[in-house]
Scaffold this motif. Sequence first.
Motif, PDB file in Angstrom:
ATOM      1  N   GLN A   1       1.889   5.952  -6.444  1.00 14.94           N
ATOM      2  CA  GLN A   1       0.855   6.546  -5.599  1.00 14.94           C
ATOM      3  C   GLN A   1      -0.431   5.724  -5.582  1.00 14.94           C
ATOM      4  OE1 GLN A   1       0.791  10.987  -6.472  1.00 14.94           O
ATOM      5  NE2 GLN A   1       2.600  10.329  -7.626  1.00 14.94           N
TER       6      GLN A   1
ATOM      7  N   ILE B   1       6.770   8.477  -8.817  1.00 14.83           N
ATOM      8  CA  ILE B   1       6.473   7.975  -7.481  1.00 14.83           C
ATOM      9  C   ILE B   1       5.220   7.115  -7.542  1.00 14.83           C
ATOM     10  CG2 ILE B   1       5.957   8.592  -5.093  1.00 14.83           C
ATOM     11  CD1 ILE B   1       8.653   9.589  -5.852  1.00 14.83           C
TER      12      ILE B   1
ATOM     13  N   LEU C   1       3.263   7.792   0.340  1.00 15.38           N
ATOM     14  CA  LEU C   1       3.682   8.306  -0.965  1.00 15.38           C
ATOM     15  C   LEU C   1       2.538   8.964  -1.724  1.00 15.38           C
ATOM     16  CD1 LEU C   1       6.034   5.411  -2.163  1.00 15.38           C
ATOM     17  CD2 LEU C   1       6.625   7.501  -0.930  1.00 15.38           C
TER      18      LEU C   1
ATOM     19  N   ARG D   1       6.044  13.701  -1.008  1.00 18.07           N
ATOM     20  CA  ARG D   1       6.742  13.971  -2.261  1.00 18.07           C
ATOM     21  C   ARG D   1       7.456  15.315  -2.205  1.00 18.07           C
ATOM     22  NH1 ARG D   1       1.569  12.093  -3.683  1.00 18.07           N
ATOM     23  NH2 ARG D   1       0.910  14.112  -4.556  1.00 18.07           N
TER      24      ARG D   1
END
Length: 618
Positions: free
Chosen positions: A332, A330, A344, A350
Amino acid sequence: MRRAGKLTVLGLALWGLAWAGPADNSLIVGASQEPRVLAGDFLSIISNQSIKAEIEQYLFVPFITIDLDGNNVAVLATEVPTVQNGRVRFTDIGGGQRRLEIDLTIRPDARWSDGRPITTDDVRFYFEVGKAPGMPVLDPDYWRRVDLRVRDARNFTVIFQPAYATDLIGGPGLPIGYAPRHIMGAAWEQVRRQAAGLDPTRDAQRLNELYRGFFTQFSTPGYLNQRQMVYSGPFVVQRWVPGSTVELVRNPNFFIEPPGGHGRYVQRVTYRFIQNTASLQVAFMGGSLDAISRVGLTFDQARAREFVNRVGRNFDIWFVPGAIWEHIDINQFPNVQQVRDLGLNDRRTRQALLHAINREGFVRTFFQGLQPVSHIWIAPTNALHNPNVRRYEYNLDRARALLAEMGWRPGPDGILQRTVDGRTVRFEIEWVTTAGNVVRERFQQFVAEDFRRIGIATRINNAPSAVVFADDFIQRASEGRWTGMFMFAWVSSLVENGDLFACEFRPTRENNYVGQNVGGWCNPEYDRLRAQAVVEFDQTRRKQLFDRMQEIWAEELPALPLYFRADPLVVRRGLVNYVSAAYSGGNNYPNWWPWAIGWEQRGAQKLFDQAKYALTVR
């Protein structure tokens, strides 16, 4: 290791299968990815693809590797360094840290493919390049700690300060390399002169361009097809046809002779690149391939009834458990607008995403439950694995509640929206993975519907592996090259230092994009524990530190853990020593002992039994 039998298969095979392999002592390997570069990119500055590393195992041999049972084995070195043989020395340097010295001797018969001796000058060259200021290496921690002392043409000492508990593990744990100075040295001197005076921070982009250009010139199909590159392994590149094949032929100057002599073993290896895994499956059923790359068929494709029935009389189908972690990174990095808009970099987002993924259902449906759902990045095959971390069940209501806490509300079309900096933001997230990988693309479809049920829209942005794993894509999340989710697999090893998620290894423009913490998560407590764990040689204490690191990780979810893969290994009967185990060669590759791969029909001697290292599948 679990002892197991191979998959029992019945059914009629295709008539007229081509047995060209034994007939001309060749091997045709099917792969679902093609490398972006090969050979000359010896620090993986341009590409860190698994298929690149696999093919290069035919072309270059390591000083030390890991065998099927996880033991160190000498290859280019004369023997494995140990405390007992006097080649390993520790010195206490205070603060709970040690200095480690490892003495290595190059085999006296070691030669490059052009007949030139492999010497410590080639080792020195490797270290010169790796330690160059601003070099965008994948593991900057290693290059900070390591130093080299050359004693003569064959003997050298590698010094680690501070020493890590993993520094004596072969394969990736002993990444003591070498490169052909007589081929690449002159070009490197030009790059060094151009880089002189450039500041690694202020001039990071310029240095990156210089270094990438240096490696590129020696690693493209155009250069390799001129046959000017030299190799230390049992094969050399004969021809690379982009989008189609790489053909390797025996290196006449290779210095390790398998039982009975080189002539009894495979003389030519051809990789066929078929990036759509369904088409790769068809190629096997058509009889045009001899073996599968580790980057090949998906688990369910190798289990498919039609596939088993069509190939089963001529091929063995194995399922090898490995430390291959399928997951979703992800983005970030808070400077990226989409990261801030979607939240995020907030763990609740998440957590909500993971609650909305039916991992158990997917594994049960597509893998018959034979690939374990992961809850952490460390594989169960590693002694450091913590099975008692927080787990996230499939729960859409919990996912909705977490998103509601962050101010998300259904919009007119059912997709969530919220106000950020006075703007109305719609929850649409980019999702990247490798195009043509059937399982990953099915997974996207499988999950996208549940995401929509909780109000999240997905924007699929898949591309070939050579694109998404190029350093100017995967390493550039901080610049928004990918803005949401990136699904792929990390191939881990016995060397576990937690550096995948260390703050200092977030690739950014400021550090010249070094490190593999590509999503950009940062947690000071995790980093503090990691700093203690890597230098801890007491295994009980080291395990305790890693247990707590995994607890933090599972709470914060830097990435979304999916499952650990057991990859299929499809091998034509009669082909021997094309075998793998969880950590063979360091990273589960089937060609970890490449000079001994051969056909029993041509007199090759079977040295290893794959049945000892595979799952029992019925």
